[in-house]
Design a protein around this motif. Sequence first.
Motif, PDB file in Angstrom:
ATOM      1  N   ALA A   1       0.835  -1.211   0.000  1.00 44.93           N
ATOM      2  CA  ALA A   1       0.000   0.000   0.000  1.00 44.93           C
ATOM      3  C   ALA A   1       0.867   1.258   0.000  1.00 44.93           C
ATOM      4  CB  ALA A   1      -0.937  -0.019   1.208  1.00 44.93           C
ATOM      5  N   ILE A   2       1.881   1.296   0.872  1.00 49.45           N
ATOM      6  CA  ILE A   2       2.763   2.471   0.933  1.00 49.45           C
ATOM      7  C   ILE A   2       3.625   2.561  -0.316  1.00 49.45           C
ATOM      8  CG2 ILE A   2       4.776   3.418   2.124  1.00 49.45           C
ATOM      9  CD1 ILE A   2       3.574   2.663   4.747  1.00 49.45           C
ATOM     10  N   LYS A   3       4.126   1.436  -0.774  1.00 51.52           N
ATOM     11  CA  LYS A   3       4.978   1.429  -1.969  1.00 51.52           C
ATOM     12  C   LYS A   3       4.229   1.993  -3.171  1.00 51.52           C
ATOM     13  CE  LYS A   3       8.010  -1.648  -4.605  1.00 51.52           C
ATOM     14  NZ  LYS A   3       8.560  -3.031  -4.679  1.00 51.52           N
ATOM     15  N   GLU A   4       2.973   1.597  -3.320  1.00 53.48           N
ATOM     16  CA  GLU A   4       2.167   2.095  -4.435  1.00 53.48           C
ATOM     17  C   GLU A   4       1.946   3.597  -4.328  1.00 53.48           C
ATOM     18  OE1 GLU A   4      -2.250   1.353  -6.471  1.00 53.48           O
ATOM     19  OE2 GLU A   4      -1.593   0.144  -4.755  1.00 53.48           O
ATOM     20  N   LEU A   5       1.688   4.076  -3.108  1.00 51.16           N
ATOM     21  CA  LEU A   5       1.462   5.508  -2.910  1.00 51.16           C
ATOM     22  C   LEU A   5       2.710   6.323  -3.261  1.00 51.16           C
ATOM     23  CD1 LEU A   5      -0.579   5.758   0.428  1.00 51.16           C
ATOM     24  CD2 LEU A   5      -1.326   6.439  -1.857  1.00 51.16           C
ATOM     25  N   ILE A   6       3.864   5.864  -2.772  1.00 51.57           N
ATOM     26  CA  ILE A   6       5.106   6.604  -3.019  1.00 51.57           C
ATOM     27  C   ILE A   6       5.451   6.609  -4.509  1.00 51.57           C
ATOM     28  CG2 ILE A   6       7.616   6.522  -2.677  1.00 51.57           C
ATOM     29  CD1 ILE A   6       7.149   5.863   0.195  1.00 51.57           C
ATOM     30  N   ASN A   7       5.284   5.465  -5.158  1.00 50.50           N
ATOM     31  CA  ASN A   7       5.615   5.383  -6.586  1.00 50.50           C
ATOM     32  C   ASN A   7       4.656   6.191  -7.455  1.00 50.50           C
ATOM     33  OD1 ASN A   7       7.832   3.737  -6.142  1.00 50.50           O
ATOM     34  ND2 ASN A   7       6.666   1.848  -6.334  1.00 50.50           N
ATOM     35  N   SER A   8       3.487   6.545  -6.904  1.00 46.36           N
ATOM     36  CA  SER A   8       2.516   7.334  -7.674  1.00 46.36           C
ATOM     37  C   SER A   8       2.783   8.837  -7.571  1.00 46.36           C
ATOM     38  CB  SER A   8       1.092   7.043  -7.177  1.00 46.36           C
ATOM     39  OG  SER A   8       0.900   7.527  -5.866  1.00 46.36           O
ATOM     40  N   ILE A   9       3.713   9.240  -6.693  1.00 56.20           N
ATOM     41  CA  ILE A   9       4.029  10.663  -6.536  1.00 56.20           C
ATOM     42  C   ILE A   9       4.854  11.135  -7.734  1.00 56.20           C
ATOM     43  CG2 ILE A   9       5.209  12.372  -5.107  1.00 56.20           C
ATOM     44  CD1 ILE A   9       4.742  10.564  -2.700  1.00 56.20           C
ATOM     45  N   GLU A  10       4.374  12.128  -8.441  1.00 58.00           N
ATOM     46  CA  GLU A  10       5.054  12.611  -9.645  1.00 58.00           C
ATOM     47  C   GLU A  10       6.137  13.628  -9.319  1.00 58.00           C
ATOM     48  OE1 GLU A  10       2.109  14.020 -12.330  1.00 58.00           O
ATOM     49  OE2 GLU A  10       1.174  12.048 -12.630  1.00 58.00           O
TER      50      GLU A  10
ATOM     51  N   LYS B   1      15.254  -5.725   8.651  1.00 58.94           N
ATOM     52  CA  LYS B   1      15.879  -5.624   7.327  1.00 58.94           C
ATOM     53  C   LYS B   1      15.241  -4.471   6.556  1.00 58.94           C
ATOM     54  CE  LYS B   1      16.579  -8.271   3.044  1.00 58.94           C
ATOM     55  NZ  LYS B   1      16.279  -9.536   2.340  1.00 58.94           N
ATOM     56  N   GLN B   2      16.075  -3.625   5.963  1.00 59.15           N
ATOM     57  CA  GLN B   2      15.594  -2.430   5.258  1.00 59.15           C
ATOM     58  C   GLN B   2      14.631  -2.798   4.129  1.00 59.15           C
ATOM     59  OE1 GLN B   2      16.798   0.652   6.280  1.00 59.15           O
ATOM     60  NE2 GLN B   2      15.300   1.658   4.974  1.00 59.15           N
ATOM     61  N   PHE B   3      13.498  -2.085   4.067  1.00 54.94           N
ATOM     62  CA  PHE B   3      12.521  -2.296   2.985  1.00 54.94           C
ATOM     63  C   PHE B   3      12.806  -1.327   1.849  1.00 54.94           C
ATOM     64  CE2 PHE B   3       8.354  -1.050   1.099  1.00 54.94           C
ATOM     65  CZ  PHE B   3       8.059  -2.277   0.497  1.00 54.94           C
ATOM     66  N   ASN B   4      12.852  -1.853   0.645  1.00 50.68           N
ATOM     67  CA  ASN B   4      13.161  -1.038  -0.543  1.00 50.68           C
ATOM     68  C   ASN B   4      11.856  -0.622  -1.220  1.00 50.68           C
ATOM     69  OD1 ASN B   4      14.211   0.161  -2.778  1.00 50.68           O
ATOM     70  ND2 ASN B   4      15.445  -1.574  -3.442  1.00 50.68           N
ATOM     71  N   PHE B   5      11.659   0.685  -1.390  1.00 51.96           N
ATOM     72  CA  PHE B   5      10.431   1.207  -1.987  1.00 51.96           C
ATOM     73  C   PHE B   5      10.392   1.030  -3.505  1.00 51.96           C
ATOM     74  CE2 PHE B   5      10.703   3.715   1.962  1.00 51.96           C
ATOM     75  CZ  PHE B   5       9.442   3.435   2.480  1.00 51.96           C
ATOM     76  N   THR B   6      11.526   0.791  -4.112  1.00 52.12           N
ATOM     77  CA  THR B   6      11.566   0.718  -5.583  1.00 52.12           C
ATOM     78  C   THR B   6      11.322  -0.700  -6.052  1.00 52.12           C
ATOM     79  OG1 THR B   6      13.974   0.418  -5.533  1.00 52.12           O
ATOM     80  CG2 THR B   6      13.112   2.651  -5.745  1.00 52.12           C
TER      81      THR B   6
ATOM     82  N   LYS C   1       8.520  13.161  -3.453  1.00 59.28           N
ATOM     83  CA  LYS C   1       8.820  11.741  -3.312  1.00 59.28           C
ATOM     84  C   LYS C   1      10.074  11.524  -2.470  1.00 59.28           C
ATOM     85  CE  LYS C   1       8.208   9.006  -6.818  1.00 59.28           C
ATOM     86  NZ  LYS C   1       8.350   8.263  -8.098  1.00 59.28           N
ATOM     87  N   ASN C   2      11.110  12.326  -2.734  1.00 59.96           N
ATOM     88  CA  ASN C   2      12.365  12.197  -1.976  1.00 59.96           C
ATOM     89  C   ASN C   2      12.163  12.565  -0.507  1.00 59.96           C
ATOM     90  OD1 ASN C   2      13.783  11.388  -4.240  1.00 59.96           O
ATOM     91  ND2 ASN C   2      14.392  13.463  -4.791  1.00 59.96           N
ATOM     92  N   ARG C   3      11.338  13.572  -0.240  1.00 58.76           N
ATOM     93  CA  ARG C   3      11.061  13.964   1.145  1.00 58.76           C
ATOM     94  C   ARG C   3      10.312  12.840   1.870  1.00 58.76           C
ATOM     95  NH1 ARG C   3      10.925  18.318   4.451  1.00 58.76           N
ATOM     96  NH2 ARG C   3       9.238  18.515   5.965  1.00 58.76           N
ATOM     97  N   SER C   4       9.391  12.204   1.160  1.00 60.34           N
ATOM     98  CA  SER C   4       8.640  11.090   1.751  1.00 60.34           C
ATOM     99  C   SER C   4       9.583   9.958   2.145  1.00 60.34           C
ATOM    100  CB  SER C   4       7.593  10.582   0.759  1.00 60.34           C
ATOM    101  OG  SER C   4       6.682  11.605   0.419  1.00 60.34           O
ATOM    102  N   LYS C   5      10.510   9.636   1.243  1.00 64.00           N
ATOM    103  CA  LYS C   5      11.458   8.562   1.523  1.00 64.00           C
ATOM    104  C   LYS C   5      12.443   8.945   2.630  1.00 64.00           C
ATOM    105  CE  LYS C   5      11.405   6.534  -3.124  1.00 64.00           C
ATOM    106  NZ  LYS C   5      12.221   6.223  -4.324  1.00 64.00           N
ATOM    107  N   GLU C   6      12.729  10.237   2.731  1.00 62.29           N
ATOM    108  CA  GLU C   6      13.668  10.710   3.760  1.00 62.29           C
ATOM    109  C   GLU C   6      13.097  10.528   5.160  1.00 62.29           C
ATOM    110  OE1 GLU C   6      15.792  14.903   5.238  1.00 62.29           O
ATOM    111  OE2 GLU C   6      14.620  14.827   3.363  1.00 62.29           O
TER     112      GLU C   6
END
Length: 277
Positions: A192-201, A272-277, A206-211
């Motif tokens: 759910a979160i991965k889809e939301l982040i990847n939909s940010i244009e 373990k780190q989750f990768n959003f990409t 997007k970078n702030r969200s990942k930060e």
Amino acid sequence: MDEKLLANIGLNKYESSVYWTLLKKGDLEASKLSQLSRVPIGRIYEILRNLNKYGLVEIKPSRPRKYRTVDPKIAFELMYKRREEEALNELKLLREAFAEIERQLSSDDSPKQVETIFWPDKFHDDELEETVNSFFEDIEHEICVVTPSKYKPGVSEQYDDSMSVFSKAYLNLAQRGIHVKILDSYSQLLPAIKELINSIEDESVKNRSKEFLEIRILETKHDFVIFDSKILFLDIEDQIDAGTSLGMTQIHDESYTKRFKAKFDDLWTKGKQFNFT
């Protein structure tokens, strides 16, 4: 038969679909059963093991292996007796838990301000979103979330249905500059979160969200949320309908919450780190 009745006896969506398909179609191989019930082949054997454990389905001694339903009259009677015994045991454990909580609350190191909040039987329209946002609006620096393994996909329909709300709320916090740290046991929250982040244009957004949003994967039974290392939220699980939440206990006690923050930090190092990409 109304398939909702199967949910009332404790079967999740996949289990209900497989069992209902067997009732209608008779003896079936796992691959054919997966196709007819629309349950992924990667999950079908797990679902069949569950139904076999419940006493609803048995393995037919044939080659290739087939599955069939146990006579419902016999299976349901045994299932009822087993559930009745489990419910009595759960109520006994609940009474013991209440007694232990009362004992701890009477001790010197118990939390000083405790509030219990019960959820309604069903949230209507935007009620859940409004409730979550009202809780989150006072967070100033950080939220730490531990999602237990009991909330894996398909196990808790209540949790699965709420993920779109929580994923948006966590992302909004990150975009506000609030540090969001989530320890997740492979729940529906991840896609759910991965889809939301990847939909940010907007790349800056997007970078702030990942930060400010960090997720680590860890199989755990722990289940709690911490706001700003000051406020602790503990889930109240329904002891009759496992996997369903009745509400939560909210503790406003910084010294008490620090013990849970220390536990979170320890679990965090193991994740373990989750990768959003």
